[in-house]
Design an enzyme around this catalytic site. Structure first.
Site, PDB file in Angstrom:
ATOM      1  N   PRO A   2       0.832  -1.207   0.000  1.00 44.38           N
ATOM      2  CA  PRO A   2       0.000   0.000   0.000  1.00 44.38           C
ATOM      3  C   PRO A   2       0.869   1.260   0.000  1.00 44.38           C
ATOM      4  O   PRO A   2       1.893   1.305   0.674  1.00 44.38           O
ATOM      5  CB  PRO A   2      -0.807  -0.113   1.294  1.00 44.38           C
ATOM      6  CG  PRO A   2      -0.186  -1.184   2.094  1.00 44.38           C
ATOM      7  CD  PRO A   2       0.703  -1.989   1.219  1.00 44.38           C
ATOM      8  N   GLU A   3       0.459   2.257  -0.760  1.00 43.94           N
ATOM      9  CA  GLU A   3       1.166   3.539  -0.780  1.00 43.94           C
ATOM     10  C   GLU A   3       0.456   4.506   0.158  1.00 43.94           C
ATOM     11  O   GLU A   3      -0.633   4.219   0.661  1.00 43.94           O
ATOM     12  CB  GLU A   3       1.206   4.081  -2.201  1.00 43.94           C
ATOM     13  CG  GLU A   3       2.064   3.217  -3.128  1.00 43.94           C
ATOM     14  CD  GLU A   3       3.133   3.993  -3.847  1.00 43.94           C
ATOM     15  OE1 GLU A   3       3.428   5.133  -3.430  1.00 43.94           O
ATOM     16  OE2 GLU A   3       3.676   3.471  -4.819  1.00 43.94           O
ATOM     17  N   HIS A  93      -5.109 -16.271   6.770  1.00 42.51           N
ATOM     18  CA  HIS A  93      -4.048 -15.301   7.060  1.00 42.51           C
ATOM     19  C   HIS A  93      -4.441 -14.298   8.146  1.00 42.51           C
ATOM     20  O   HIS A  93      -3.877 -13.212   8.215  1.00 42.51           O
ATOM     21  CB  HIS A  93      -3.603 -14.543   5.806  1.00 42.51           C
ATOM     22  CG  HIS A  93      -3.290 -15.422   4.643  1.00 42.51           C
ATOM     23  ND1 HIS A  93      -2.309 -16.394   4.702  1.00 42.51           N
ATOM     24  CD2 HIS A  93      -3.831 -15.503   3.401  1.00 42.51           C
ATOM     25  CE1 HIS A  93      -2.270 -17.023   3.526  1.00 42.51           C
ATOM     26  NE2 HIS A  93      -3.169 -16.515   2.727  1.00 42.51           N
ATOM     27  N   ARG A 112       1.843 -12.320   3.850  1.00 49.18           N
ATOM     28  CA  ARG A 112       3.297 -12.500   3.888  1.00 49.18           C
ATOM     29  C   ARG A 112       3.907 -12.211   5.259  1.00 49.18           C
ATOM     30  O   ARG A 112       5.098 -12.401   5.454  1.00 49.18           O
ATOM     31  CB  ARG A 112       3.939 -11.651   2.795  1.00 49.18           C
ATOM     32  CG  ARG A 112       3.467 -12.131   1.413  1.00 49.18           C
ATOM     33  CD  ARG A 112       4.153 -11.426   0.275  1.00 49.18           C
ATOM     34  NE  ARG A 112       5.592 -11.678   0.277  1.00 49.18           N
ATOM     35  CZ  ARG A 112       6.421 -11.112  -0.577  1.00 49.18           C
ATOM     36  NH1 ARG A 112       5.966 -10.267  -1.483  1.00 49.18           N
ATOM     37  NH2 ARG A 112       7.714 -11.369  -0.525  1.00 49.18           N
ATOM     38  N   ARG A 155      22.462  15.228  -2.819  1.00 52.46           N
ATOM     39  CA  ARG A 155      22.862  13.837  -3.045  1.00 52.46           C
ATOM     40  C   ARG A 155      23.035  13.538  -4.530  1.00 52.46           C
ATOM     41  O   ARG A 155      22.358  14.099  -5.371  1.00 52.46           O
ATOM     42  CB  ARG A 155      21.817  12.907  -2.419  1.00 52.46           C
ATOM     43  CG  ARG A 155      21.921  12.908  -0.900  1.00 52.46           C
ATOM     44  CD  ARG A 155      20.704  12.310  -0.263  1.00 52.46           C
ATOM     45  NE  ARG A 155      20.543  10.919  -0.666  1.00 52.46           N
ATOM     46  CZ  ARG A 155      19.483  10.179  -0.350  1.00 52.46           C
ATOM     47  NH1 ARG A 155      18.490  10.712   0.345  1.00 52.46           N
ATOM     48  NH2 ARG A 155      19.413   8.931  -0.724  1.00 52.46           N
TER      49      ARG A 155
END
Ligand SMILES: [Zn+2]
Length: 274
Positions: A2-3, A93, A112, A155
């Site tokens: 998920p973002e 799950h 997971r 950077r």
């Protein structure tokens, strides 16, 4: 994974269903999901607590408790918190269950098992969640070109890699990094230190606009169904470059390309991103 906009949608969903509810029992099916404190202490401390509201910092969900403590949750790859009636059939799950005082349960599913819970007491020093090391929150008022320039600190690595670094800006994932750089017309492999102030301003503006638009679209009326199934459907219709290699660019009509930057798939238009 998920973002930030999807996590904000989940925040909205949990805030609506948990605020004011008291935890009457806690079941930890998979102890490794509880990062802090020890699972048996977690169960004892969380039982009897009442939720005061749900906040978000980057992709962390902060479930505030009325005693001043915070239940922190990070969904990582496949975490999915659902609030369902107690008699709803238990899905595969299911890793953690919080029984609530209105005949519903917060069930945390995670195929997971990379997601984690931390339970912090009021005024407890947080040296475990990683929250303290996060960069600026892109949707906060304080975030802008200056903050972005300071966080990048000249950077040399590609701007896309910098945007994904949670210490630089918190909460931008792979999909939205590509969308932001497309909107800002910046090639994702440009070294951050080579960007002009005008280019940094465009990136900062698009970070805010794209994330805010996605949040607005995602979280207004999010339901259990949306939390479970909606993310991919919404993504597919609103993304302009991510996952669209070979398709014509919506701006110039030239084919979009896929490349790999910092081991992540990256999509851009070689014609109108410079
Ligand atoms: Zn183009």
């Amino acid at each position: 994974m998920p973002e930030l906009p999807e996590v904000e949608g989940v925040r909205h969903y949990l805030d609506r269903l948990l605020t004011g509810r008291t935890v009457t029992a806690v079941t930890v099916v998979r102890p490794k999901i509880i990062a802090h404190p020890a699972p048996e202490v977690f169960v004892i401390r969380l039982t009897g607590q009442t939720f005061a509201g749900v906040e978000r910092r980057a992709k962390f969900l902060l479930l505030r408790l009325t005693d001043g403590g915070t239940l922190v949750l990070h969904l990582r790859m496949t975490g999915l918190p659902l609030v369902v009636p107690t008699d709803a059939p238990q899905k595969k799950h299911t890793q953690v269950i919080l029984n609530l005082d209105n005949s519903t349960e917060l069930r945390y599913l995670d195929q997971r098992q990379f997601g984690r819970f931390w339970l912090l007491e009021k005024n407890e020093h947080d040296d475990c969640t990683g929250l303290a090391k996060l960069g600026p929150e892109p949707l906060s008022r304080a975030f802008g070109p200056k903050k972005l320039a300071a966080a990048l600190g000249g950077r040399k690595c590609p701007i896309k890699t910098c945007l994904l670094d949670q210490h630089t800006v918190a909460g931008i994932g792979n999909i939205y990094a590509d969308e932001i750089l497309f909107a800002a017309r910046i090639k994702p492999d440009r070294p951050a230190c080579a960007l002009s102030p005008a280019e940094l301003s465009r990136i900062a503006r698009e970070i805010k606009q794209i994330l805010a638009a996605a949040v607005a679209k995602d979280c207004l009326s999010i339901s259990e169904y949306d939390v479970q199934h909606g993310v991919e459907q919404r993504d597919a219709e609103k993304l302009l470059v991510y996952g669209r290699a070979g398709e014509p660019c919506v701006r110039c009509g030239m084919p979009l390309v896929r490349t790999v930057i910092g081991q992540r798939s990256s999509y851009y238009c070689p014609h109108c991103q410079h």
